[in-house]
Scaffold this motif. Structure first.
Motif, mmCIF file in Angstrom:
data_model
loop_
_atom_site.group_PDB
_atom_site.id
_atom_site.type_symbol
_atom_site.label_atom_id
_atom_site.label_comp_id
_atom_site.label_asym_id
_atom_site.label_seq_id
_atom_site.Cartn_x
_atom_site.Cartn_y
_atom_site.Cartn_z
ATOM 1 N N THR A 8 22.627 26.569 -15.347
ATOM 2 C CA THR A 8 23.013 27.254 -16.582
ATOM 3 C C THR A 8 21.900 27.186 -17.627
ATOM 4 O O THR A 8 21.761 28.077 -18.460
ATOM 5 N N GLY B 180 31.407 32.595 -9.178
ATOM 6 C CA GLY B 180 32.493 32.759 -10.147
ATOM 7 C C GLY B 180 32.275 31.739 -11.254
ATOM 8 O O GLY B 180 32.608 30.574 -11.088
ATOM 9 N N LYS C 274 25.359 30.372 -0.989
ATOM 10 C CA LYS C 274 25.075 29.118 -0.280
ATOM 11 C C LYS C 274 25.569 29.200 1.150
ATOM 12 O O LYS C 274 26.564 29.879 1.434
ATOM 13 N N VAL D 209 21.244 26.041 -4.919
ATOM 14 C CA VAL D 209 21.837 24.736 -4.638
ATOM 15 C C VAL D 209 23.241 24.683 -5.232
ATOM 16 O O VAL D 209 23.439 25.034 -6.399
ATOM 17 N N GLY D 210 24.204 24.282 -4.418
ATOM 18 C CA GLY D 210 25.576 24.140 -4.892
ATOM 19 C C GLY D 210 25.747 22.838 -5.658
ATOM 20 O O GLY D 210 25.124 21.829 -5.321
ATOM 21 N N GLY D 211 26.587 22.869 -6.671
ATOM 22 C CA GLY D 211 26.914 21.638 -7.388
ATOM 23 C C GLY D 211 25.864 21.199 -8.386
ATOM 24 O O GLY D 211 25.806 20.030 -8.755
ATOM 25 N N ILE D 212 25.000 22.127 -8.848
ATOM 26 C CA ILE D 212 24.037 21.771 -9.913
ATOM 27 C C ILE D 212 24.169 22.783 -11.055
ATOM 28 O O ILE D 212 23.189 23.232 -11.636
ATOM 29 N N SER D 213 25.414 23.108 -11.377
ATOM 30 C CA SER D 213 25.678 24.200 -12.304
ATOM 31 C C SER D 213 25.103 23.990 -13.699
ATOM 32 O O SER D 213 24.592 24.927 -14.310
ATOM 33 N N ALA D 214 25.223 22.773 -14.222
ATOM 34 C CA ALA D 214 24.741 22.555 -15.588
ATOM 35 C C ALA D 214 23.233 22.790 -15.638
ATOM 36 O O ALA D 214 22.711 23.369 -16.594
ATOM 37 N N ALA E 7 29.459 27.232 -16.609
ATOM 38 C CA ALA E 7 28.756 26.725 -15.431
ATOM 39 C C ALA E 7 28.653 27.831 -14.382
ATOM 40 O O ALA E 7 29.622 28.543 -14.123
ATOM 41 N N VAL E 8 27.460 27.976 -13.800
ATOM 42 C CA VAL E 8 27.293 28.932 -12.700
ATOM 43 C C VAL E 8 26.721 28.215 -11.483
ATOM 44 O O VAL E 8 26.014 27.230 -11.615
ATOM 45 N N GLY E 9 27.041 28.739 -10.318
ATOM 46 C CA GLY E 9 26.494 28.179 -9.095
ATOM 47 C C GLY E 9 26.994 29.004 -7.934
ATOM 48 O O GLY E 9 27.933 29.801 -8.091
ATOM 49 N N PRO E 10 26.365 28.840 -6.775
ATOM 50 C CA PRO E 10 26.691 29.689 -5.632
ATOM 51 C C PRO E 10 27.997 29.298 -4.965
ATOM 52 O O PRO E 10 28.337 28.127 -4.901
ATOM 53 N N THR E 11 28.728 30.300 -4.480
ATOM 54 C CA THR E 11 29.864 30.018 -3.618
ATOM 55 C C THR E 11 29.456 30.348 -2.176
ATOM 56 O O THR E 11 28.364 30.862 -1.935
#
Ligand code: SF4
Lengths: 167, 283
Positions: free
Chosen positions: A133, A64, A103, A125-130, A76-80
């Motif tokens: 992106t 999301g 994740k 990897v979670g929490g590396i959205s920037a 920002a994008v990243g896995p949930t």
């Protein structure tokens, strides 16, 4: 660590060459979908409606995104967490879903179905959205805008880094 | 009694600045911990991920894109001096005003729902914040602010132990929590543990424990030792960075303790991911 560059959509042949723990750099289209979009996709299938896109050519990204800032390509994008989607995944696999990115671990039933259908599950990897992106070249709302961050977004990615978890 | 006065607009601006800061910069010691893990880790996979995490810190600060797409629910602990008067709005309103503005102006994700079970409709502006407030001596306003993501929060646990429980039982509970969380909580973790108090205060302590400086230890030597033992046990699980194995499952364990009833020994474990976004300000 084995690193492979891959173009989406993946073929069954591409998938058969990948092993758990490989790093893959994906180029092509990702469709985001989290809980609410999964629920709707499953409803389409159970109501015998045509699906809005061909699952055999799809790489679904459990994500999301945050809103796109003015003048930027994408937020920002990243896995949930993928296991929340376990409830709907066997149904989508049955209809040909080719690849998933999320994740965390999957249920045993989902693991078995992924292998049986020749599909693949990658973890990002979670929490590396920037950082993630930076690998996106375009982002548009594709379906169900009213779901906000839970809508389906179409992301065009270049060398998007993921790791093979279940194959 | 001399009373100090603060305008609500000023507090709102400071809160906005705090939210802005943590959206793009985590706890300052996270960088140090990631670098140390990268230097010492032997697994190539874990090293690769740690490198991405370090690059993310740079990318977020430079590109002004949030550290994580889950920009969290906002948690605020306020310590208000009894000789302080706030002119204008009340503090919970100020907090939500700052949050609303930050969500819109900084393009943060709206992740809060009006109703948890039935409608599950998004409030659209990430309000309301979770707000805890205490009255203290003095005339200052101390605020601890965090953006708390859903992944790690979902894997947190609370158990009402009885006085028969040993230190080892409590360590096991923390380890079990981390094992159940696996990669879902986005390790390397920061772990907040609340010991004692009652049902609700143990959980609040576990949350507040996360908001201490990352490398700080409990003042009481017994609890400081217990923090060390827990950290070691957690890092022996081999879950590692993002559940990919290796030696760094957590960077720190913080304990807060409180008096409790003779029949009780509540223990709450609040997990926090490596996207450890919090700040403390004093006005
Ligand atoms: S657990 Fe933390 S790092 Fe992982 S997705 Fe949630 S907020 Fe981001």
């Amino acid at each position: 660590m084995n690193i492979q560059k891959l173009v989406l959509p993946l073929s069954l042949q591409d998938i058969s060459q990948l092993k758990q723990g490989d790093k893959a750099l994906l180029t092509g289209i990702l469709l985001t979908a989290r809980d609410a979009a999964h629920k709707r996709l499953a409803e389409c299938i159970s109501n015998k409606q045509e699906l809005p896109f061909d699952l055999r050519e799809s790489t679904i990204f459990y994500c999301g995104p945050s809103p796109t800032p003015d003048g930027k390509i994408c937020g920002a994008v990243g896995p949930t967490t993928s296991s929340r989607m376990d409830k709907w995944t066997p149904l989508l696999l049955e209809h040909g879903l080719r690849a998933m990115i999320g994740k965390g671990e999957r249920s045993e039933a989902v693991q078995n179905e992924i292998r049986r259908m020749g599909s693949i599950y990658f973890v990002a990897v979670g929490g590396i959205s920037a950082y993630l992106t930076r690998h996106i070249v375009s982002c548009e709302t594709y379906l169900w805008e009213e779901l906000g961050t839970e809508a389906i977004y179409r992301l065009r990615v270049v060398d998007f880094p993921v790791y093979v978890s279940i194959v | 009694m001399k009373v100090r006065v603060l305008e609500s607009a000023y507090i709102e601006q400071e809160l906005f600045a705090a939210i802005q800061s943590i959206s793009f910069n985590p706890d300052p010691d996270i960088k140090f911990c990631l670098q140390k893990a990268l230097d010492n880790e032997t697994s190539p996979l874990a090293k690769d991920i740690l490198m991405c995490m370090l690059q993310n810190l740079k990318a977020a600060a430079t590109d002004r894109i949030p550290l994580c797409q889950d920009t969290g629910s906002l948690v605020v602990f306020a310590d208000i001096g009894c000789k302080l008067q706030i002119l204008g709005d009340s503090l919970p309103i100020i907090v939500n005003n700052a949050l609303r503005r930050a969500t819109s102006e900084l393009y943060l994700r709206a992740s809060m729902l009006k109703d948890p079970l039935f409608s599950r409709i998004n409030t659209g502006d990430n309000t309301p914040a979770f707000f805890h407030c205490r009255i203290n001596p003095g005339d200052s306003l101390k605020l601890k602010i965090a953006q708390k993501g859903g992944g790690a929060e979902n894997m947190s646990r609370l158990k009402m132990f009885t006085p028969a429980a040993s230190e080892a039982d409590i360590i096991d509970f923390v380890v079990e929590t981390v094992l159940l969380a696996g990669a879902k909580a986005c390790p390397p973790l920061v772990i907040g543990v609340g010991i004692g108090g009652n049902f609700e205060t143990s959980a609040i302590m576990a949350k507040e424990a996360l908001l201490q400086p990352l490398l700080m230890h409990n003042q009481d030597l017994n609890y400081a030792n217990l923090e060390e033992k827990m950290l070691k046990a957690v890092n022996n699980t081999g879950i590692g960075v993002q559940g990919m194995g290796g030696n760094y499952t957590a960077f720190a364990v913080h304990i807060l303790e409180q008096p409790c009833h003779i029949a009780s020994l509540p223990v709450a474990v609040n997990l926090q991911c490596h996207s450890h976004r919090h700040i403390s300000i004093e006005l």
